[in-house]
Write an enzyme that holds these catalytic residues in place. Structure first.
Site, PDB file in Angstrom:
ATOM      1  N   TRP A 247      12.306  -6.363  -7.157  1.00 35.43           N
ATOM      2  CA  TRP A 247      12.881  -5.088  -6.716  1.00 35.43           C
ATOM      3  C   TRP A 247      14.411  -5.114  -6.811  1.00 35.43           C
ATOM      4  O   TRP A 247      15.084  -4.351  -6.149  1.00 35.43           O
ATOM      5  CB  TRP A 247      12.456  -4.782  -5.270  1.00 35.43           C
TER       6      TRP A 247
ATOM      7  N   HIS B  28       5.407   4.674  -1.760  1.00 35.63           N
ATOM      8  CA  HIS B  28       4.715   3.399  -1.907  1.00 35.63           C
ATOM      9  C   HIS B  28       3.321   3.714  -2.436  1.00 35.63           C
ATOM     10  O   HIS B  28       2.733   4.741  -2.078  1.00 35.63           O
ATOM     11  CB  HIS B  28       4.642   2.673  -0.565  1.00 35.63           C
TER      12      HIS B  28
ATOM     13  N   ASN C  47       2.323 -14.371  -5.035  1.00 34.96           N
ATOM     14  CA  ASN C  47       3.092 -15.031  -3.981  1.00 34.96           C
ATOM     15  C   ASN C  47       2.518 -16.343  -3.469  1.00 34.96           C
ATOM     16  O   ASN C  47       3.254 -17.233  -3.097  1.00 34.96           O
ATOM     17  CB  ASN C  47       3.309 -14.075  -2.805  1.00 34.96           C
ATOM     18  N   ASP C  48       1.193 -16.466  -3.379  1.00 35.05           N
ATOM     19  CA  ASP C  48       0.639 -17.679  -2.777  1.00 35.05           C
ATOM     20  C   ASP C  48      -0.215 -18.484  -3.743  1.00 35.05           C
ATOM     21  O   ASP C  48      -0.552 -19.615  -3.461  1.00 35.05           O
ATOM     22  CB  ASP C  48      -0.272 -17.292  -1.592  1.00 35.05           C
TER      23      ASP C  48
ATOM     24  N   ALA D 133      -4.887 -10.293  -2.703  1.00 34.67           N
ATOM     25  CA  ALA D 133      -3.985 -11.457  -2.742  1.00 34.67           C
ATOM     26  C   ALA D 133      -3.776 -11.952  -4.171  1.00 34.67           C
ATOM     27  O   ALA D 133      -2.677 -12.383  -4.536  1.00 34.67           O
ATOM     28  CB  ALA D 133      -4.555 -12.592  -1.885  1.00 34.67           C
TER      29      ALA D 133
ATOM     30  N   GLU E 243      -1.787  14.512  17.066  1.00 34.51           N
ATOM     31  CA  GLU E 243      -1.099  13.458  16.299  1.00 34.51           C
ATOM     32  C   GLU E 243      -0.287  12.562  17.236  1.00 34.51           C
ATOM     33  O   GLU E 243      -0.295  11.345  17.122  1.00 34.51           O
ATOM     34  CB  GLU E 243      -0.208  14.121  15.234  1.00 34.51           C
TER      35      GLU E 243
ATOM     36  N   TYR F  70      13.219   2.458  -6.301  1.00 33.45           N
ATOM     37  CA  TYR F  70      12.391   3.459  -5.610  1.00 33.45           C
ATOM     38  C   TYR F  70      12.165   3.117  -4.135  1.00 33.45           C
ATOM     39  O   TYR F  70      11.810   3.973  -3.341  1.00 33.45           O
ATOM     40  CB  TYR F  70      11.043   3.627  -6.326  1.00 33.45           C
TER      41      TYR F  70
ATOM     42  N   ASP G 240      -4.006  -3.186  -0.311  1.00 29.84           N
ATOM     43  CA  ASP G 240      -2.642  -3.138  -0.841  1.00 29.84           C
ATOM     44  C   ASP G 240      -2.274  -4.501  -1.401  1.00 29.84           C
ATOM     45  O   ASP G 240      -2.212  -5.488  -0.676  1.00 29.84           O
ATOM     46  CB  ASP G 240      -1.671  -2.745   0.282  1.00 29.84           C
TER      47      ASP G 240
ATOM     48  N   GLU H  65       1.195  16.777  11.478  1.00 31.35           N
ATOM     49  CA  GLU H  65       2.443  16.219  11.996  1.00 31.35           C
ATOM     50  C   GLU H  65       3.009  17.132  13.081  1.00 31.35           C
ATOM     51  O   GLU H  65       3.113  18.345  12.900  1.00 31.35           O
ATOM     52  CB  GLU H  65       3.441  16.080  10.837  1.00 31.35           C
TER      53      GLU H  65
ATOM     54  N   CYS I  66       5.259  -1.693  -6.740  1.00 32.39           N
ATOM     55  CA  CYS I  66       4.032  -1.298  -6.034  1.00 32.39           C
ATOM     56  C   CYS I  66       2.977  -0.628  -6.913  1.00 32.39           C
ATOM     57  O   CYS I  66       1.798  -0.953  -6.827  1.00 32.39           O
ATOM     58  CB  CYS I  66       4.359  -0.434  -4.824  1.00 32.39           C
TER      59      CYS I  66
END
Length: 686
Positions: free
Chosen positions: A237, A325, A227-228, A222, A443, A519, A348, A438, A273
């Site tokens: 972006w 990402h 953001n917060d 965070a 899967e 991107y 993330d 995949e 990112c």
């Protein structure tokens, strides 16, 4: 009352302790050690060393024994693995050498160490000084213990990294200077913890949780975004980076973290990112949590939690809104979930969706993602969708609001998941660690299990495609073929290949668009719009050449060098077919030559060579150079204008100050090319 304390003078044995604790890379005058391991300290000023000595180690604003932020301990004959302890190593007439050990689950951070001597009822405490305690991946009792020593070297001690970018058809990479041991970075990382929302709401409780890598990872995911909480980086972006630096222009975390501190902790502009992920890598490695950056190609953003991603296109083929990402993996045990979920955890720091009311993500156990256990803490459904979501492609008519499914794919999301190899500058594919092969039965079973755990199996979803829509078969197939170099400064040559799959003639009307994108695949500027019609005989394949001139796209290109080409094919009497390709153009090459042997404290010349590939002069040319242990800070050199097709050579001197494999990072920018990056490994000898 006891006598007034005399301030003892302290020898922290910085060199020996630094070597034993893998902290000698820090350029600090303060002792930095790792928990669960003994360190030596010698102090004088105690008149009778054989008196009872009591030590007090305390951290945070309200140290308390209950919160495990204060420890009081005397000298014992053996080290304790459960609590703080001290062993007498040697004494002389006026000094004492003590070996002090912290438990492997001690709170990390800056401690104050005091000593009390108790004799004949009088007590006189003296402050020995402060030291910093970090996580210890070399210690088997620590939550972050990493048994493989080469991995410890890479994921904690390595200051250079490689980040993978581009798209699934064309993976490229660039170097990054994490710089976790440089200058003031450790103090900035500790300041980051003290600026978090959790600390501001309840400082004592927040500090007491700093023994837990799960807690710290989540808090820092965070704090890296703004953001917060007035965190480190503001995301952008838009393709327009006025008022800050383009995210592509950064080559290391140090400059970002230093700028954040210098500005009085105002968010640094701007991040995307890989910048958020690289800064989080720096902070976590600095604190001793093994961490790496991960790139997921064709990454999905599932905003509504249904494990499905919907892409919309209008009648002209315009994409209405990710090539890739970047997130982090950190290594620690999950006592909250059980041993099978320990190991790599996804964190993330890119602000995408709120979790617990703020923009933070993880830790999500990578094993839980692979097994579809999306009901486990933290944010598993979101990460699962990033690598596994099914993708639906819809045609949308704005006037009527009608949407028609063109086709769906379950194998397009989450490809070539990549990270840097241990000890080598290579790419390693770890897709198999996130999901089973995949298209395999296993899967699909895991995907169904995840949907069931989220209560999506039996729930009616009015936005979902009908079985009839999913089963419909197109009359034609199409693909874009590349028919020339993918380089900035050169014309872009493509071929649209259309094939009639039926045994009767088909007429096709093609609406083709080309947009520059960032991107994330967000369109920024339209480059080309075309319509063409063709008639295909039964089973016929035709090739339609498409050429986009450099002069057409030059002004429109974003700093990501990405173009999305789309052909929406309306087949008379049949369903529409979408053909699409994301293209990443390479910047021209730049070359670094080290002219001679690189030796410690000896000057060595470096030459950077760049050839202008276009028939226009390049103006406002700037070269930025950085490299830990090769030069201090960032070297910025103004380069004279480079005439059309001419070669530019820039020379500068380095004086390396450490031996070993070092990396020199170079970033060249001018009015026509943004952020041409390269790096070179330099082996520095004695």
């Amino acid at each position: 009352m006891g006598q007034a304390a005399t301030q003892p003078s302290t020898n922290w044995h910085l060199k020996e302790n630094g070597r034993d604790h893998h902290t000698s890379k820090f350029s600090s005058k303060e002792l930095i050690v790792r928990r669960g391991q003994a360190f030596t300290v010698t102090f004088n000023g105690t008149r009778q060393p054989e008196q009872n000595l009591t030590f007090i180690a305390e951290t945070g604003p309200k140290p308390s024994k209950l919160a495990k932020t204060q420890a009081t301990f005397g000298i014992s004959s053996t080290m304790s693995t459960e609590s703080w302890s001290a062993i007498l190593q040697s004494t002389s007439s006026n000094s004492v050498s003590i070996s002090i050990s912290s438990p492997p689950n001690a709170v990390i951070g800056r401690y104050k160490l005091s000593v009390q001597t108790t004799s004949s009822g009088s007590s006189s405490p003296g402050i020995l000084g402060t030291f910093v305690l970090l996580f210890n991946p070399w210690s088997s009792g620590d939550d972050v213990f990493m048994p493989n020593k080469a991995e410890c070297e890479e994921y904690v001690l390595e200051e250079f990294g490689i980040i993978f970018a581009g798209n699934k058809n064309h993976i490229n990479s660039f170097g990054w200077n994490f710089g976790q041991f440089q200058g003031d970075i450790l103090n900035i990382c500790l300041a980051m913890l003290d600026r978090s929302l959790n600390y501001r709401q309840d400082p004592a409780t927040d500090v007491s949780h700093r023994n837990d890598p799960k807690y710290l990872g989540r808090v820092l995911s965070a704090m890296v975004n703004a953001n917060d909480d007035q965190g480190v980086l503001l995301g952008n972006w838009s393709g327009n980076y006025e008022g800050g630096k383009s995210p592509n222009s950064w080559t290391g975390s140090g400059e970002i973290l230093q700028n954040w501190k210098k500005s009085g902790f105002k968010p640094v502009r701007y991040g995307q990112c890989w910048v958020f992920a690289a800064v989080l890598t720096t902070v976590l490695r600095c604190l001793g949590i093994p961490t790496r950056t991960i790139t997921n190609f064709s990454s999905a953003h599932d905003a509504d939690g249904n494990l499905r991603v919907d892409e919309f296109y209008d009648a002209s083929g315009n994409h209405l809104d990710r090539n890739f990402h970047v997130w982090n993996e950190s290594w620690f045990s999950r006592s909250d979930l059980g041993p099978s979920y320990s190991g790599w955890q996804v964190l993330d720091a890119t602000p995408q969706e709120e979790s617990g009311g703020i923009y933070q993500c993880g830790p999500a156990s990578r094993n839980a993602i692979k097994e579809g256990d999306v009901d486990l803490d933290y944010d598993c459904p979101f990460v699962f969708a990033e690598v596994n979501a099914d993708c639906m492609y819809w045609n949308y008519e704005a006037t009527t609001g009608k949407k028609t499914l063109m086709f769906s794919k379950s194998t397009v999301i989450g490809q070539f998941i990549s990270t840097k190899a241990v000890g080598r500058d290579d790419r390693v594919d770890i897709t198999i660690d996130y999901k089973y092969e995949e298209g395999s039965t296993k899967e699909r079973d895991i995907f169904k299990k995840a949907r069931k755990k989220l209560g999506l199996e039996d729930k009616f979803d009015p936005t979902a495609p009908t079985p009839q829509e999913i089963d419909q078969k197109p009359d034609i197939s199409g693909r874009f073929k590349v028919a020339g170099p993918l380089e900035v400064g050169k014309d872009l040559s493509l071929i649209l290949v259309l094939e009639n799959l039926q045994s009767d003639t088909k007429t096709v009307h093609v609406n083709m668009t080309a947009w520059s994108t960032v991107y994330t695949r967000r369109p920024v500027h339209e480059i080309r719009k075309d319509s063409i019609s063709a008639t295909l005989s039964p089973k016929e394949e035709i090739q339609l050449p498409i050429k986009i001139l450099y002069t057409e796209y030059q002004q429109q290109l974003t700093t990501d060098n990405t173009i999305q080409v789309t052909a929406l094919c309306h087949v008379e009497g049949g369903i529409q077919v979408l053909v699409q390709r994301d293209i990443t153009l390479d910047n021209p090459a730049i070359d670094i030559q080290v002219l001679g042997e690189a030796k410690v404290n000896k000057e060595v010349d470096v030459e950077v060579i760049f050839t202008n590939p276009i028939d226009m002069e390049l103006m406002n040319c700037v070269l930025q150079v950085q490299g830990n242990d090769l030069l201090r800070g960032i070297l910025e050199i103004d380069v004279p204008p480079v005439k059309a097709s001419e070669k530019s050579s820039t020379k500068f001197k380095l004086i390396p100050f450490e031996t070993g494999r070092k990396h020199l990072l170079v970033n060249f920018s001018c009015d026509k090319f943004a952020d041409i990056k390269t790096f070179k490994m330099v082996n520095v000898i004695d």
